[in-house]
Structures are given as C-alpha cells and as structure tokens.
Design an enzyme around this catalytic site. Structure first.
Site, PDB file in Angstrom:
ATOM      1  N   ASP A  67     -10.343   9.230  33.923  1.00  0.00           N
ATOM      2  CA  ASP A  67     -11.544   8.600  34.467  1.00  0.00           C
ATOM      3  C   ASP A  67     -12.520   9.717  34.834  1.00  0.00           C
ATOM      4  O   ASP A  67     -12.117  10.709  35.442  1.00  0.00           O
ATOM      5  CB  ASP A  67     -11.173   7.774  35.703  1.00  0.00           C
ATOM      6  CG  ASP A  67     -12.288   6.860  36.159  1.00  0.00           C
ATOM      7  OD1 ASP A  67     -13.416   7.359  36.380  1.00  0.00           O
ATOM      8  OD2 ASP A  67     -12.039   5.654  36.316  1.00  0.00           O
ATOM      9  N   ASN A 123      -8.997  -5.165  35.903  1.00  0.00           N
ATOM     10  CA  ASN A 123     -10.010  -6.151  36.308  1.00  0.00           C
ATOM     11  C   ASN A 123     -10.509  -6.925  35.090  1.00  0.00           C
ATOM     12  O   ASN A 123     -10.657  -6.349  34.013  1.00  0.00           O
ATOM     13  CB  ASN A 123     -11.192  -5.442  36.972  1.00  0.00           C
ATOM     14  CG  ASN A 123     -10.770  -4.590  38.143  1.00  0.00           C
ATOM     15  OD1 ASN A 123      -9.974  -5.008  38.967  1.00  0.00           O
ATOM     16  ND2 ASN A 123     -11.283  -3.375  38.209  1.00  0.00           N
ATOM     17  N   HIS A 136      -9.219  -2.603  30.207  1.00  0.00           N
ATOM     18  CA  HIS A 136      -8.581  -1.326  30.500  1.00  0.00           C
ATOM     19  C   HIS A 136      -7.814  -1.404  31.806  1.00  0.00           C
ATOM     20  O   HIS A 136      -8.110  -2.202  32.676  1.00  0.00           O
ATOM     21  CB  HIS A 136      -9.600  -0.181  30.549  1.00  0.00           C
ATOM     22  CG  HIS A 136     -10.684  -0.352  31.570  1.00  0.00           C
ATOM     23  ND1 HIS A 136     -11.755  -1.219  31.395  1.00  0.00           N
ATOM     24  CD2 HIS A 136     -10.881   0.239  32.774  1.00  0.00           C
ATOM     25  CE1 HIS A 136     -12.552  -1.146  32.454  1.00  0.00           C
ATOM     26  NE2 HIS A 136     -12.041  -0.276  33.312  1.00  0.00           N
ATOM     27  N   HIS A 138      -6.360   0.900  35.054  1.00  0.00           N
ATOM     28  CA  HIS A 138      -6.492   2.123  35.835  1.00  0.00           C
ATOM     29  C   HIS A 138      -5.101   2.492  36.326  1.00  0.00           C
ATOM     30  O   HIS A 138      -4.397   1.646  36.875  1.00  0.00           O
ATOM     31  CB  HIS A 138      -7.375   1.900  37.066  1.00  0.00           C
ATOM     32  CG  HIS A 138      -8.795   1.589  36.768  1.00  0.00           C
ATOM     33  ND1 HIS A 138      -9.790   2.543  36.846  1.00  0.00           N
ATOM     34  CD2 HIS A 138      -9.397   0.437  36.401  1.00  0.00           C
ATOM     35  CE1 HIS A 138     -10.953   1.975  36.544  1.00  0.00           C
ATOM     36  NE2 HIS A 138     -10.735   0.697  36.273  1.00  0.00           N
TER      37      HIS A 138
END
Length: 195
Positions: A67, A123, A136, A138
C-alpha cells in the site's frame, strides 16, 4: 523469469479513469513465487507505473503489492488481475486463489515484519469505505503499541492510525523481503507435504 504480461483493455472499464489496480496488473508480468525476481529485475521495477508500485506476488490470476499509504510497515494489498469491483464479482477460482494467498501472505508478513498480529480487511462499495473500485484485501501488520507506552495511539480498528506515504527505498527493500518471505513459506509447506 516472467513469461508474459496480462492483457487488459483499460478502456473497457466502466469508469472514465483507468482503474489503478488494472494499470498495475497490465504493467507487471507474473512470476513464480518459488523463484521471485531480484529488486533490479524489470519484472518488479517500481517505476513501471506512477505512483511507484512495489510488487510482492504476481501470479497469472492475482497480484499483491505494498500500500502506498500504509497504516504500518508491510501493509499489503491483494487483488485479482481481472477487474472485478466487489468480492461478489470474482470467479470461484479467483476466490480460491485469493484465499490461498491470504494465508501464505499472512505467514510471510509475520516472518518478515516480526509482527504477530494483523488485520485482513476487504471493503465492498463506497458506503463500506472502498476507495479503489477493484476488489482487494488489505493485510495490515498490527504492532503492539500498548507495550511501548503509546496509549494515545489507536491501531484497534481499520482506518485508524497514522498513514504516511511509503518511502521508495524502504518499499524496494520491504517488497524484496516479503517476496523472499513468500518463497520461504511455500518452501516450508512443500517440505511438510513431503513428510
């Protein structure tokens, strides 16, 4: 090392702007996670796209990369190469590979960062805080802050904590360490399977 780059029609996406994760997927070829490329290899050159992308895993089906605004060192994103907006849009085989590599990347994160706790967050949609409209996950290492006496900081919920831009030099080193961590996890699991 890598055989080919994915073929994506970035103009065929529903949004007017190209999906940043599809841009990354189209720029980086896949490689064997058991034999990851060196940092100097063009297959993982962070400057192939802007902003820089630090590739940790690249299979024909999915990608994992750091990220660029991490909540903690090692904060990874894992996504399918094919554009799919929400988890319900991925195929069964993509979902299976995502699940397989969530576990492997989790082990590699612990091995690489030394942080024993982490979040896995995914999410779906704007109301659920999805910022990039490409499914995606995390993976976020959560260092123990209470032991350090930093009681005013909160790492208990996703989205809390200090986010700062990933340093390019640190990104190169961390991505290489994580690729090696993935290789070691796969090697350990292969040797256990032979026993």
């Amino acid at each position: 090392m890598a055989a080919e780059t994915s073929n994506f029609d970035l103009n065929a996406l529903p949004d007017s702007e190209p999906c940043p994760f599809c841009v990354i997927a189209s720029a980086y070829p896949y490689f064997d996670p058991n034999s990851p490329p060196n940092p100097s290899d063009d297959d993982v050159d962070p400057d192939k796209v802007s902003p820089a992308s630090f590739i940790v895993l690249s299979t024909p089906t999915l990608l994992a990369f750091l990220d660029i605004m991490p909540l903690s060192p090692g904060h990874l994103l894992l996504c399918p190469r094919r554009h799919a907006q929400k988890l319900s849009d991925v195929s069964a085989s993509e979902a299976a590979e995502l699940g397989q590599y969530l576990r492997i990347l989790s082990k590699a994160l612990v091995k690489t960062t030394g942080v024993q706790d982490w979040n896995v967050v995914q999410n779906n949609g704007a109301a659920a805080a999805q910022v990039v409209n490409h499914v995606h996950y995390h993976l976020i290492p959560r260092p123990e802050i209470r032991a350090s006496g930093r009681f005013s900081e909160s790492f208990t919920m996703f989205g809390r904590g200090v986010r700062s831009e990933l340093d390019d030099e640190e990104g190169v080193i961390l991505a290489e360490s994580l690729r090696e961590g993935v290789r070691l996890v796969l090697e350990e699991e292969a040797s256990k399977a032979k026993l």
